[in-house]
Scaffold this motif. Sequence first.
Motif, mmCIF file in Angstrom:
data_model
loop_
_atom_site.group_PDB
_atom_site.id
_atom_site.type_symbol
_atom_site.label_atom_id
_atom_site.label_comp_id
_atom_site.label_asym_id
_atom_site.label_seq_id
_atom_site.Cartn_x
_atom_site.Cartn_y
_atom_site.Cartn_z
ATOM 1 N N ALA A 1 0.827 -1.214 0.000
ATOM 2 C CA ALA A 1 0.000 0.000 0.000
ATOM 3 C C ALA A 1 0.857 1.258 0.000
ATOM 4 C CB ALA A 1 -0.933 -0.013 1.213
ATOM 5 N N GLY A 2 1.912 1.250 0.792
ATOM 6 C CA GLY A 2 2.795 2.411 0.849
ATOM 7 C C GLY A 2 3.447 2.699 -0.487
ATOM 8 N N GLU A 3 3.853 1.647 -1.171
ATOM 9 C CA GLU A 3 4.491 1.829 -2.483
ATOM 10 C C GLU A 3 3.501 2.358 -3.512
ATOM 11 O OE1 GLU A 3 7.508 2.204 -5.077
ATOM 12 O OE2 GLU A 3 7.694 1.636 -2.961
ATOM 13 N N ILE A 4 2.286 1.833 -3.506
ATOM 14 C CA ILE A 4 1.254 2.327 -4.435
ATOM 15 C C ILE A 4 1.000 3.806 -4.165
ATOM 16 C CG2 ILE A 4 -1.168 2.173 -5.118
ATOM 17 C CD1 ILE A 4 0.538 -0.185 -6.119
ATOM 18 N N GLY A 5 0.876 4.171 -2.907
ATOM 19 C CA GLY A 5 0.663 5.575 -2.562
ATOM 20 C C GLY A 5 1.794 6.461 -3.033
ATOM 21 N N SER A 6 3.013 5.974 -2.911
ATOM 22 C CA SER A 6 4.171 6.777 -3.329
ATOM 23 C C SER A 6 4.172 7.022 -4.835
ATOM 24 C CB SER A 6 5.480 6.099 -2.900
ATOM 25 O OG SER A 6 5.814 5.012 -3.750
ATOM 26 N N LEU A 7 3.664 6.060 -5.607
ATOM 27 C CA LEU A 7 3.583 6.248 -7.061
ATOM 28 C C LEU A 7 2.652 7.404 -7.406
ATOM 29 C CD1 LEU A 7 3.363 2.532 -8.295
ATOM 30 C CD2 LEU A 7 5.356 4.034 -8.370
ATOM 31 N N PHE A 8 1.542 7.506 -6.679
ATOM 32 C CA PHE A 8 0.618 8.614 -6.908
ATOM 33 C C PHE A 8 1.224 9.944 -6.467
ATOM 34 C CE2 PHE A 8 -2.491 5.215 -7.282
ATOM 35 C CZ PHE A 8 -3.337 5.700 -8.275
ATOM 36 N N LYS A 9 1.969 9.927 -5.385
ATOM 37 C CA LYS A 9 2.583 11.173 -4.925
ATOM 38 C C LYS A 9 3.640 11.650 -5.922
ATOM 39 C CE LYS A 9 4.657 13.603 -1.078
ATOM 40 N NZ LYS A 9 5.610 14.325 -1.950
ATOM 41 N N LYS A 10 4.404 10.716 -6.478
ATOM 42 C CA LYS A 10 5.441 11.089 -7.447
ATOM 43 C C LYS A 10 4.839 11.538 -8.771
ATOM 44 C CE LYS A 10 8.587 7.655 -5.492
ATOM 45 N NZ LYS A 10 9.019 6.258 -5.600
ATOM 46 N N GLY A 11 3.775 10.850 -9.206
ATOM 47 C CA GLY A 11 3.238 11.128 -10.534
ATOM 48 C C GLY A 11 2.080 12.087 -10.577
ATOM 49 N N ALA A 12 1.486 12.381 -9.416
ATOM 50 C CA ALA A 12 0.310 13.268 -9.388
ATOM 51 C C ALA A 12 0.334 14.067 -8.089
ATOM 52 C CB ALA A 12 -0.971 12.450 -9.533
ATOM 53 N N THR A 13 -0.576 13.762 -7.172
ATOM 54 C CA THR A 13 -0.645 14.465 -5.889
ATOM 55 C C THR A 13 -1.485 13.648 -4.917
ATOM 56 O OG1 THR A 13 -1.315 16.521 -4.776
ATOM 57 C CG2 THR A 13 -2.687 15.788 -6.609
ATOM 58 N N ILE A 14 -1.250 13.857 -3.621
ATOM 59 C CA ILE A 14 -2.123 13.282 -2.592
ATOM 60 C C ILE A 14 -2.739 14.412 -1.770
ATOM 61 C CG2 ILE A 14 -0.963 11.053 -2.479
ATOM 62 C CD1 ILE A 14 0.462 12.069 0.079
ATOM 63 N N SER A 15 -2.790 15.599 -2.359
ATOM 64 C CA SER A 15 -3.356 16.769 -1.698
ATOM 65 C C SER A 15 -4.696 17.134 -2.325
ATOM 66 C CB SER A 15 -2.390 17.960 -1.812
ATOM 67 O OG SER A 15 -3.028 19.172 -1.476
ATOM 68 N N ALA A 16 -5.761 17.180 -1.517
ATOM 69 C CA ALA A 16 -7.079 17.569 -2.025
ATOM 70 C C ALA A 16 -7.078 19.015 -2.489
ATOM 71 C CB ALA A 16 -8.145 17.354 -0.960
ATOM 72 N N ALA A 17 -6.218 19.849 -1.897
ATOM 73 C CA ALA A 17 -6.128 21.247 -2.312
ATOM 74 C C ALA A 17 -5.532 21.371 -3.713
ATOM 75 C CB ALA A 17 -5.281 22.034 -1.323
ATOM 76 N N MET A 18 -4.842 20.332 -4.148
ATOM 77 C CA MET A 18 -4.272 20.311 -5.499
ATOM 78 C C MET A 18 -5.134 19.492 -6.456
ATOM 79 S SD MET A 18 -1.392 22.011 -5.875
ATOM 80 C CE MET A 18 -0.385 21.214 -7.124
ATOM 81 N N GLY A 19 -5.739 18.406 -5.960
ATOM 82 C CA GLY A 19 -6.391 17.482 -6.874
ATOM 83 C C GLY A 19 -7.801 17.076 -6.549
ATOM 84 N N GLY A 20 -8.409 17.682 -5.520
ATOM 85 C CA GLY A 20 -9.737 17.237 -5.131
ATOM 86 C C GLY A 20 -9.675 15.931 -4.364
ATOM 87 N N CYS A 21 -10.824 15.342 -4.074
ATOM 88 C CA CYS A 21 -10.873 14.145 -3.235
ATOM 89 C C CYS A 21 -10.349 12.904 -3.952
ATOM 90 C CB CYS A 21 -12.294 13.904 -2.733
ATOM 91 S SG CYS A 21 -12.359 12.844 -1.274
ATOM 92 N N GLN A 22 -10.244 12.931 -5.269
ATOM 93 C CA GLN A 22 -9.616 11.807 -5.971
ATOM 94 C C GLN A 22 -8.191 11.589 -5.474
ATOM 95 O OE1 GLN A 22 -9.114 12.595 -10.174
ATOM 96 N NE2 GLN A 22 -8.090 14.550 -9.837
ATOM 97 N N ALA A 23 -7.557 12.681 -5.014
ATOM 98 C CA ALA A 23 -6.182 12.608 -4.524
ATOM 99 C C ALA A 23 -6.090 12.004 -3.129
ATOM 100 C CB ALA A 23 -5.550 14.001 -4.523
ATOM 101 N N GLU A 24 -7.215 11.935 -2.444
ATOM 102 C CA GLU A 24 -7.204 11.385 -1.084
ATOM 103 C C GLU A 24 -7.932 10.034 -1.046
ATOM 104 O OE1 GLU A 24 -7.688 13.892 2.233
ATOM 105 O OE2 GLU A 24 -6.925 15.675 1.237
ATOM 106 N N ILE A 25 -9.246 10.046 -1.178
ATOM 107 C CA ILE A 25 -9.989 8.781 -1.153
ATOM 108 C C ILE A 25 -9.608 7.899 -2.334
ATOM 109 C CG2 ILE A 25 -12.274 7.726 -1.308
ATOM 110 C CD1 ILE A 25 -11.694 8.919 1.410
#
Length: 477
Positions: free
Chosen positions: A339-363
């Motif tokens: 799970a941590g590795e999958i999350g890191s791929l999204f952080k590197k390639g997109a964002t995990i911040s709702a202020a940047m990407g909406g709730c798709q970036a979180e949920i």
Amino acid sequence: MKKIECISVFDMLKIGVGPSSSHTLGPWRAAQRWIDELKGKNVFEQVKKVKVDLYGSLSLTGKGHATDIASILGLCGFDPVTMDLSLLDETIETIHTFKRLELNGEKQLEFDPTTQVIFNKKFLEFHPNGIKFTATLENGKTSSSTFYSIGGGFVVKKERKNAKQNQKELAQFPFPIEKGSDLLAFCKQEGKSIPEIVLENEKSLRNEDEIHTGLKDVWDVMLESMYVGCHTDGVLPGGLNVQRRAHGMHQRLIGDEQYNNPLEWLESIRNTEVKFRQILKWVSCYAISVNEVNAALGRVVTAPTNGSAGTVPAVMMYYMTIENHDATFEHLKEFMLVAGEIGSLFKKGATISAAMGGCQAEIGVSSAMAAGGLTHLLGGSPEQILMASEIAMEHHLGLTCDPIAGLVQVPCIERNAMGAIKAINAAEIALESDASKAKVPLDKVIETMWDTAKDMNSKYKETSEGGLAVKVSLSDC
């Protein structure tokens, strides 16, 4: 050499305090870093007055996310991992009453939160979540620093001074991974599973005992947050008068089972009825319980954020209580590494911040993380793991962040339950599929998510200026 951000599983799964990783944990950490800077400049003892400026999304939803409270607690020297949260309300009330705080627990200063924590609607250029700390020194000069909370409790400065450190850490990684395709290539090249590859990278940062203990601490907080949420009744703070639901759901599901602690509780759940409807209710109960704790400024684990903290533990608990009654912590450890590795791929390639990407970036990201972890434990191949993560995100694309009253409650709490159910569904679909024939690779959905984030109207990015946040007001509640 191309720079690839170095992200550990412990970056994606952080122990912290709710309700928001970007708006609570990040500002708290920023305050701690600023104090370190003051000491590094040898001006800490000269500080006479401090001021906090919140910008953009941190300002617009700051009250609902307790951004002001988190900043103050950080200035006081408390740590979100270790602070006794029973002291939180009393500490803040004392500061408001006597208009004084003890900077880093060492230096008494006059401080009025109503005038020295300033909410600026202006957005800073670098990132929507800006926070500036300013100290007035005894000689009349000022010392200030601006930080940006970029999601998941990560805090950076515009100059990105940590880039060299990240690169240095990456040089120690035997398997530098930027994309899902890199991860699959290493699995094939080494004949290893995804958690084995991730573990090798983690071992270049800390020894195996530290990894085991750290992940055990993470799981213990996850289990505790589910336990507390399922055994706490009442109304959530903030003014929306949201009734806690996990308590009632849990009472109806657990029946007459007896237990005395979280571990006995887990065993008791294994004895309950598990028809399809009960499974749906249990998974929802697990997720909702965590996010009710989060909404009440309780201790949870970012996964990858506080607002999405319930999805991953709910799916882990599903595996433990429904899918495999013989499961042990070793299974959960592998789940978290994936799970941590999958999350890191999204952080590197997109964002995990709702202020940047909406709730798709979180949920969306949390669901992808959970889907990947579950697929591994259910015997899926590396290709199927990435397929499951892609499926989970694909059906969260475009999800907006429009919290009513800026609180991480409606619709945030329920979304964790939805994300958990989607993760389980995505895992099952991937396991029944030939992943070599997948039409959408994980890397492509990450790119699409980032494009969607950039196209999304700013009022749907954690500002409470659109959607449910304007259609439903406090007066309606």
